[in-house]
Write a protein that holds these residues in place. Sequence first.
Motif, PDB file in Angstrom:
ATOM      1  N   GLN A 154       0.822  -1.202   0.000  1.00 50.94           N
ATOM      2  CA  GLN A 154       0.000   0.000   0.000  1.00 50.94           C
ATOM      3  C   GLN A 154       0.861   1.259   0.000  1.00 50.94           C
ATOM      4  OE1 GLN A 154      -2.348  -0.553   3.535  1.00 50.94           O
ATOM      5  NE2 GLN A 154      -3.983  -1.525   2.400  1.00 50.94           N
ATOM      6  N   PHE A 155       2.154   1.073  -0.175  1.00 46.51           N
ATOM      7  CA  PHE A 155       3.077   2.206  -0.126  1.00 46.51           C
ATOM      8  C   PHE A 155       4.289   1.876  -0.976  1.00 46.51           C
ATOM      9  CE2 PHE A 155       3.541  -0.675   3.415  1.00 46.51           C
ATOM     10  CZ  PHE A 155       4.867  -1.076   3.284  1.00 46.51           C
ATOM     11  N   ILE A 156       5.031   2.919  -1.331  1.00 50.65           N
ATOM     12  CA  ILE A 156       6.269   2.718  -2.075  1.00 50.65           C
ATOM     13  C   ILE A 156       7.363   3.552  -1.434  1.00 50.65           C
ATOM     14  CG2 ILE A 156       5.141   2.212  -4.273  1.00 50.65           C
ATOM     15  CD1 ILE A 156       5.967   5.091  -5.158  1.00 50.65           C
ATOM     16  N   ASN A 157       8.589   3.118  -1.636  1.00 51.56           N
ATOM     17  CA  ASN A 157       9.750   3.880  -1.205  1.00 51.56           C
ATOM     18  C   ASN A 157      10.319   4.523  -2.466  1.00 51.56           C
ATOM     19  OD1 ASN A 157      12.120   4.926  -0.238  1.00 51.56           O
ATOM     20  ND2 ASN A 157      12.907   3.009   0.577  1.00 51.56           N
ATOM     21  N   VAL A 158      10.078   5.790  -2.628  1.00 57.85           N
ATOM     22  CA  VAL A 158      10.511   6.522  -3.817  1.00 57.85           C
ATOM     23  C   VAL A 158      12.035   6.496  -3.943  1.00 57.85           C
ATOM     24  CG1 VAL A 158      10.514   8.794  -4.935  1.00 57.85           C
ATOM     25  CG2 VAL A 158       8.454   7.962  -3.811  1.00 57.85           C
ATOM     26  N   MET A 159      12.728   6.405  -2.818  1.00 61.23           N
ATOM     27  CA  MET A 159      14.195   6.358  -2.853  1.00 61.23           C
ATOM     28  C   MET A 159      14.670   5.146  -3.657  1.00 61.23           C
ATOM     29  SD  MET A 159      16.971   7.931  -2.154  1.00 61.23           S
ATOM     30  CE  MET A 159      16.699   9.088  -0.829  1.00 61.23           C
ATOM     31  N   GLU A 160      13.961   4.028  -3.582  1.00 56.59           N
ATOM     32  CA  GLU A 160      14.346   2.841  -4.353  1.00 56.59           C
ATOM     33  C   GLU A 160      14.362   3.160  -5.844  1.00 56.59           C
ATOM     34  OE1 GLU A 160      11.796  -0.454  -3.421  1.00 56.59           O
ATOM     35  OE2 GLU A 160      12.349  -0.440  -1.300  1.00 56.59           O
ATOM     36  N   GLU A 161      13.329   3.807  -6.297  1.00 60.91           N
ATOM     37  CA  GLU A 161      13.211   4.171  -7.716  1.00 60.91           C
ATOM     38  C   GLU A 161      14.340   5.115  -8.129  1.00 60.91           C
ATOM     39  OE1 GLU A 161      10.334   7.535  -9.529  1.00 60.91           O
ATOM     40  OE2 GLU A 161       9.283   5.821  -8.648  1.00 60.91           O
ATOM     41  N   LEU A 162      14.631   6.114  -7.297  1.00 63.17           N
ATOM     42  CA  LEU A 162      15.667   7.098  -7.627  1.00 63.17           C
ATOM     43  C   LEU A 162      17.057   6.455  -7.659  1.00 63.17           C
ATOM     44  CD1 LEU A 162      14.332  10.057  -5.451  1.00 63.17           C
ATOM     45  CD2 LEU A 162      14.122   9.777  -7.934  1.00 63.17           C
ATOM     46  N   VAL A 163      17.344   5.613  -6.680  1.00 65.32           N
ATOM     47  CA  VAL A 163      18.649   4.951  -6.614  1.00 65.32           C
ATOM     48  C   VAL A 163      18.797   3.960  -7.770  1.00 65.32           C
ATOM     49  CG1 VAL A 163      20.074   3.351  -5.251  1.00 65.32           C
ATOM     50  CG2 VAL A 163      18.976   5.307  -4.137  1.00 65.32           C
ATOM     51  N   LEU A 164      17.753   3.219  -8.069  1.00 65.06           N
ATOM     52  CA  LEU A 164      17.799   2.254  -9.162  1.00 65.06           C
ATOM     53  C   LEU A 164      18.061   2.966 -10.489  1.00 65.06           C
ATOM     54  CD1 LEU A 164      17.511  -0.693 -10.022  1.00 65.06           C
ATOM     55  CD2 LEU A 164      15.058  -0.299 -10.239  1.00 65.06           C
ATOM     56  N   THR A 165      17.396   4.084 -10.730  1.00 64.51           N
ATOM     57  CA  THR A 165      17.597   4.850 -11.958  1.00 64.51           C
ATOM     58  C   THR A 165      19.041   5.327 -12.067  1.00 64.51           C
ATOM     59  OG1 THR A 165      15.289   5.563 -11.912  1.00 64.51           O
ATOM     60  CG2 THR A 165      16.810   6.876 -13.252  1.00 64.51           C
ATOM     61  N   GLU A 166      19.565   5.884 -10.985  1.00 64.32           N
ATOM     62  CA  GLU A 166      20.954   6.364 -10.961  1.00 64.32           C
ATOM     63  C   GLU A 166      21.933   5.211 -11.160  1.00 64.32           C
ATOM     64  OE1 GLU A 166      24.214   9.033 -10.534  1.00 64.32           O
ATOM     65  OE2 GLU A 166      22.097   9.458 -10.844  1.00 64.32           O
ATOM     66  N   ALA A 167      21.696   4.108 -10.469  1.00 66.18           N
ATOM     67  CA  ALA A 167      22.605   2.964 -10.549  1.00 66.18           C
ATOM     68  C   ALA A 167      22.630   2.381 -11.962  1.00 66.18           C
ATOM     69  CB  ALA A 167      22.202   1.888  -9.540  1.00 66.18           C
ATOM     70  N   ILE A 168      21.482   2.234 -12.582  1.00 65.02           N
ATOM     71  CA  ILE A 168      21.431   1.678 -13.933  1.00 65.02           C
ATOM     72  C   ILE A 168      22.184   2.565 -14.917  1.00 65.02           C
ATOM     73  CG2 ILE A 168      19.872   1.209 -15.878  1.00 65.02           C
ATOM     74  CD1 ILE A 168      17.882   0.081 -13.780  1.00 65.02           C
ATOM     75  N   ALA A 169      22.026   3.883 -14.787  1.00 59.15           N
ATOM     76  CA  ALA A 169      22.730   4.808 -15.679  1.00 59.15           C
ATOM     77  C   ALA A 169      24.248   4.687 -15.504  1.00 59.15           C
ATOM     78  CB  ALA A 169      22.275   6.242 -15.419  1.00 59.15           C
ATOM     79  N   ARG A 170      24.700   4.659 -14.258  1.00 59.85           N
ATOM     80  CA  ARG A 170      26.144   4.566 -13.982  1.00 59.85           C
ATOM     81  C   ARG A 170      26.709   3.214 -14.419  1.00 59.85           C
ATOM     82  NH1 ARG A 170      29.693   6.604 -13.849  1.00 59.85           N
ATOM     83  NH2 ARG A 170      30.750   6.059 -11.934  1.00 59.85           N
ATOM     84  N   ILE A 171      25.976   2.142 -14.147  1.00 58.00           N
ATOM     85  CA  ILE A 171      26.431   0.803 -14.515  1.00 58.00           C
ATOM     86  C   ILE A 171      26.532   0.674 -16.030  1.00 58.00           C
ATOM     87  CG2 ILE A 171      25.737  -1.635 -14.544  1.00 58.00           C
ATOM     88  CD1 ILE A 171      24.667  -1.159 -11.651  1.00 58.00           C
ATOM     89  N   ALA A 172      25.567   1.223 -16.747  1.00 58.49           N
ATOM     90  CA  ALA A 172      25.594   1.176 -18.216  1.00 58.49           C
ATOM     91  C   ALA A 172      26.840   1.875 -18.746  1.00 58.49           C
ATOM     92  CB  ALA A 172      24.335   1.810 -18.788  1.00 58.49           C
ATOM     93  N   GLU A 173      27.203   3.017 -18.147  1.00 59.31           N
ATOM     94  CA  GLU A 173      28.410   3.738 -18.561  1.00 59.31           C
ATOM     95  C   GLU A 173      29.657   2.884 -18.345  1.00 59.31           C
ATOM     96  OE1 GLU A 173      28.698   7.358 -16.311  1.00 59.31           O
ATOM     97  OE2 GLU A 173      26.780   8.120 -17.043  1.00 59.31           O
ATOM     98  N   ILE A 174      29.735   2.274 -17.175  1.00 63.54           N
ATOM     99  CA  ILE A 174      30.912   1.469 -16.825  1.00 63.54           C
ATOM    100  C   ILE A 174      31.015   0.234 -17.708  1.00 63.54           C
ATOM    101  CG2 ILE A 174      31.918   0.035 -14.993  1.00 63.54           C
ATOM    102  CD1 ILE A 174      30.771   2.161 -13.012  1.00 63.54           C
ATOM    103  N   GLU A 175      29.892  -0.470 -17.876  1.00 63.16           N
ATOM    104  CA  GLU A 175      29.922  -1.698 -18.669  1.00 63.16           C
ATOM    105  C   GLU A 175      30.181  -1.429 -20.149  1.00 63.16           C
ATOM    106  OE1 GLU A 175      26.325  -3.816 -17.636  1.00 63.16           O
ATOM    107  OE2 GLU A 175      27.274  -4.687 -15.851  1.00 63.16           O
ATOM    108  N   ALA A 176      29.829  -0.237 -20.621  1.00 61.04           N
ATOM    109  CA  ALA A 176      30.068   0.114 -22.021  1.00 61.04           C
ATOM    110  C   ALA A 176      31.541   0.380 -22.296  1.00 61.04           C
ATOM    111  CB  ALA A 176      29.235   1.332 -22.418  1.00 61.04           C
TER     112      ALA A 176
END
Length: 182
Positions: A61-83
């Motif tokens: 019945q609730f969400i932790n918005v921080m999860e979404e923000l951290v996941l978005t940031e992490a995916i962007a950074r990981i994509a840069e590194i893996e590329a």
Amino acid sequence: MSIAQIVEQALQDGYLTPVMEAEVGRICDNASELSIEEYMALDKLMGALLTGEVVAIPRKQFINVMEELVLTEAIARIAEIEATSESSLDVGDIVAYALNRLPPLYATTEEGASFQRETAQAQMKELISQQVNEAIGRYLDRPDFFPERQALSKSTGNEVERQLTALLKTYAPKFEQNDNDP
């Protein structure tokens, strides 16, 4: 807890929690055949759910918005590194590390989530980025001392038995259960 106990608890409280629902499902999945009492308890629960005497609480019945923000940031950074390198990073490990060092931002409505998201992006963007970068650095510098570790997954019911068996094999390799033992 048995099905009958769960049903009685649900009737007493007026609510069927996700934990209670999962336990009933686990019992049903693991039983080759249910007893008449268990069928009667399930029938009683279904009737109570249909009449509204018992209300099933939604799983989330609730969400932790921080999860979404951290996941978005992490995916962007990981994509840069893996590329640009041969490294392969685990998103779950990195996000969990960063989330453990950031405050939660829970919301129960879309409006609340939008407010939390906007506030965090305005006030915590640098902190989020810093924690994700630290998590990536820690991940890349970690020793490979537990290659056999297993990621969290959905429980199939036999998980505890398998884990206990593996633990016993590791710590008591010479122990053999004898059918004649009490």
